[in-house]
Design a protein around this motif. Structure first.
Motif, PDB file in Angstrom:
ATOM      1  N   PRO A   1       0.798  -1.222   0.000  1.00  0.00           N
ATOM      2  CA  PRO A   1       0.000   0.000   0.000  1.00  0.00           C
ATOM      3  C   PRO A   1       0.835   1.278   0.000  1.00  0.00           C
ATOM      4  CG  PRO A   1       0.229  -0.786   2.239  1.00  0.00           C
ATOM      5  CD  PRO A   1       1.043  -1.724   1.364  1.00  0.00           C
TER       6      PRO A   1
ATOM      7  N   TRP B   1      -2.253   3.722  -0.572  1.00  0.00           N
ATOM      8  CA  TRP B   1      -3.571   3.169  -0.216  1.00  0.00           C
ATOM      9  C   TRP B   1      -3.590   3.016   1.293  1.00  0.00           C
ATOM     10  CZ3 TRP B   1      -6.407  -2.008  -0.477  1.00  0.00           C
ATOM     11  CH2 TRP B   1      -7.701  -1.847  -1.014  1.00  0.00           C
TER      12      TRP B   1
ATOM     13  N   ARG C   1      -7.388  -0.256   4.695  1.00  0.00           N
ATOM     14  CA  ARG C   1      -8.002  -0.950   3.549  1.00  0.00           C
ATOM     15  C   ARG C   1      -7.315  -2.301   3.329  1.00  0.00           C
ATOM     16  NH1 ARG C   1      -9.617   3.192  -0.336  1.00  0.00           N
ATOM     17  NH2 ARG C   1     -10.682   4.788   0.912  1.00  0.00           N
ATOM     18  N   ILE C   2      -6.018  -2.337   3.549  1.00  0.00           N
ATOM     19  CA  ILE C   2      -5.291  -3.592   3.414  1.00  0.00           C
ATOM     20  C   ILE C   2      -5.832  -4.615   4.414  1.00  0.00           C
ATOM     21  CG2 ILE C   2      -3.052  -4.717   3.765  1.00  0.00           C
ATOM     22  CD1 ILE C   2      -3.145  -3.250   1.142  1.00  0.00           C
TER      23      ILE C   2
ATOM     24  N   VAL D   1       0.071  -0.605  -5.165  1.00  0.00           N
ATOM     25  CA  VAL D   1      -0.169   0.739  -5.673  1.00  0.00           C
ATOM     26  C   VAL D   1       0.892   1.047  -6.724  1.00  0.00           C
ATOM     27  CG1 VAL D   1      -1.254   1.515  -3.534  1.00  0.00           C
ATOM     28  CG2 VAL D   1       1.219   1.782  -3.817  1.00  0.00           C
TER      29      VAL D   1
ATOM     30  N   ASP E   1      -6.429   6.369  -3.142  1.00  0.00           N
ATOM     31  CA  ASP E   1      -7.350   5.937  -2.083  1.00  0.00           C
ATOM     32  C   ASP E   1      -8.817   6.035  -2.494  1.00  0.00           C
ATOM     33  OD1 ASP E   1      -7.842   8.658  -1.912  1.00  0.00           O
ATOM     34  OD2 ASP E   1      -6.976   8.900   0.084  1.00  0.00           O
TER      35      ASP E   1
END
Length: 366
Positions: free
Chosen positions: A226, A235, A239-240, A307, A354
């Motif tokens: 990320p 990111w 979220r991961i 990403v 994001d």
């Protein structure tokens, strides 16, 4: 198009210096140009000046700049007779300039497209009497001194002189630079990213996985990245965590093991996130010893989700399927291997990465 470097000069020269501000992503594709050049002119010693754009007086930063992993890759490629890598402090930069001047290069080529006026000056300072080639940007009334810097160049390298008017991949851009310089034709088949992995690095990756118990896994190995240098391309770590949790709920990924790639200074943050979310079969990973630790670990994976950074290009180099999360601003940096890559792009040009949701990623890996 007449080559910028006369064939007679190449024939009678014994060395050439390239100047570049390289990152891992740049070198992933630019190395094919150097490889083709080395094959076409085996009598020439290729020297490479890697300019550190983060050069600083702050001694506390020097160690991390000195050990930048790109140098491992470049120096073990076998393409370069000499690499200038000590440009991260002002004093070492000046020392490197004096060292380069003593080489009396007959040809110096600047491949720098960011602040090209600075590199035009550097190239001429290194070679007062040689052929100096570089790029330029449009001179405005606000920056009249740039005009005098560009006058130091003997020939101009166009950022892209290809025939296609549409979008072109960064590998095509770099191939075009070498075509302009010498007339070299680097076909599409020879632009594929590659990395030669030492057996020691592969063994280390396998041993690391075994220490985590991942060698006995019942499902695929997935690496998620990320982090990017720019927060616009990163990111959120949350979220991961959510992505891993939701993947583990699906039959396809129920037995999967997960690696979260991080820079060394982010390992503590990743470990805390893994613990807070209670993620099973999940480990933080960082290439802390040398560059080859990273692609060697990537080569063990069954899927890479990243990403917009060098990892998505290295995934192509080790032939592992990748899901790339990208902005719209630089489509030329999409992964080269479209057959092995899925690109998720934000909806609007100004959106950050994001803006891509966990749901979108899940749909891409069904």
């Amino acid at each position: 198009m007449t080559p910028l470097i006369p064939a007679a000069l190449l024939a009678q020269s014994d060395k050439i210096l390239f100047v570049a501000h390289l990152a891992l992503g740049d070198y992933t594709y630019m190395q094919n140009g150097f490889r083709a050049f080395a094959a076409a002119y085996p009598h020439l010693k290729i020297h490479l000046w890697i300019d550190e754009v983060r050069r600083t007086d702050d001694a506390a930063q020097w160690e991390s700049l000195r050990t930048y992993s790109l140098y491992d890759w470049v120096e073990q490629s076998g393409l370069f007779a000499k690499v200038y890598r000590k440009t991260y402090s002002p004093a070492l930069y000046e020392e490197s300039v004096r060292e380069a001047q003593a080489e009396h290069y007959p040809v110096v080529v600047s491949l720098a497209h960011i602040r090209p006026q600075r590199y035009a000056h550097l190239a001429r300072a290194i070679s007062p009497d040689g052929l100096v080639i570089g790029m330029r940007k449009r001179v405005t009334i606000l920056r009249p001194m740039h005009y005098f810097a560009y006058r130091k160049l003997d020939a101009l390298l166009t950022p892209y002189a290809g025939q296609d008017a549409g979008e072109h991949h960064i590998s095509a851009v770099y191939a075009d630079w070498f075509r302009q310089l010498t007339g070299l034709d680097i076909p599409l088949s020879e632009r594929y990213p590659y990395v030669h992995l030492p057996e020691e690095a592969l063994q280390q990756a396998r041993q690391q996985l075994a220490s985590w118990g991942f060698d006995q896994r019942q499902g695929p190995l997935v690496l998620l990245n990320p982090f990017a240098k720019s927060h616009k391309r990163g990111w959120p770590l949350e979220r991961i965590s959510e992505l891993i949790q939701r993947m583990q709920q699906q039959p396809k990924w129920a037995g999967a093991c997960f690696l979260i790639n991080a820079m060394p200074h982010d390992l503590a943050k990743v470990n805390a996130a893994v613990a807070a979310a209670g993620l099973a079969r999940t480990q933080a990973f960082s290439a802390v010893d040398n560059f080859f630790q990273l692609p060697a670990m990537l080569a063990q994976c069954d899927l890479i989700i990243s990403v917009e950074t060098s990892i998505m290009h290295l995934a192509n180099a080790v032939h592992v399927p990748v899901v790339a999360l990208m902005r719209k601003k630089n489509p030329e940096w999409a992964p080269f291997d479209s057959a092995n890559s899925t690109v998720l792009t934000v909806a609007k040009r100004n959106d950050w990465v994001d803006a891509i949701s966990v749901e979108q990623v899940l749909q891409a890996i069904q």
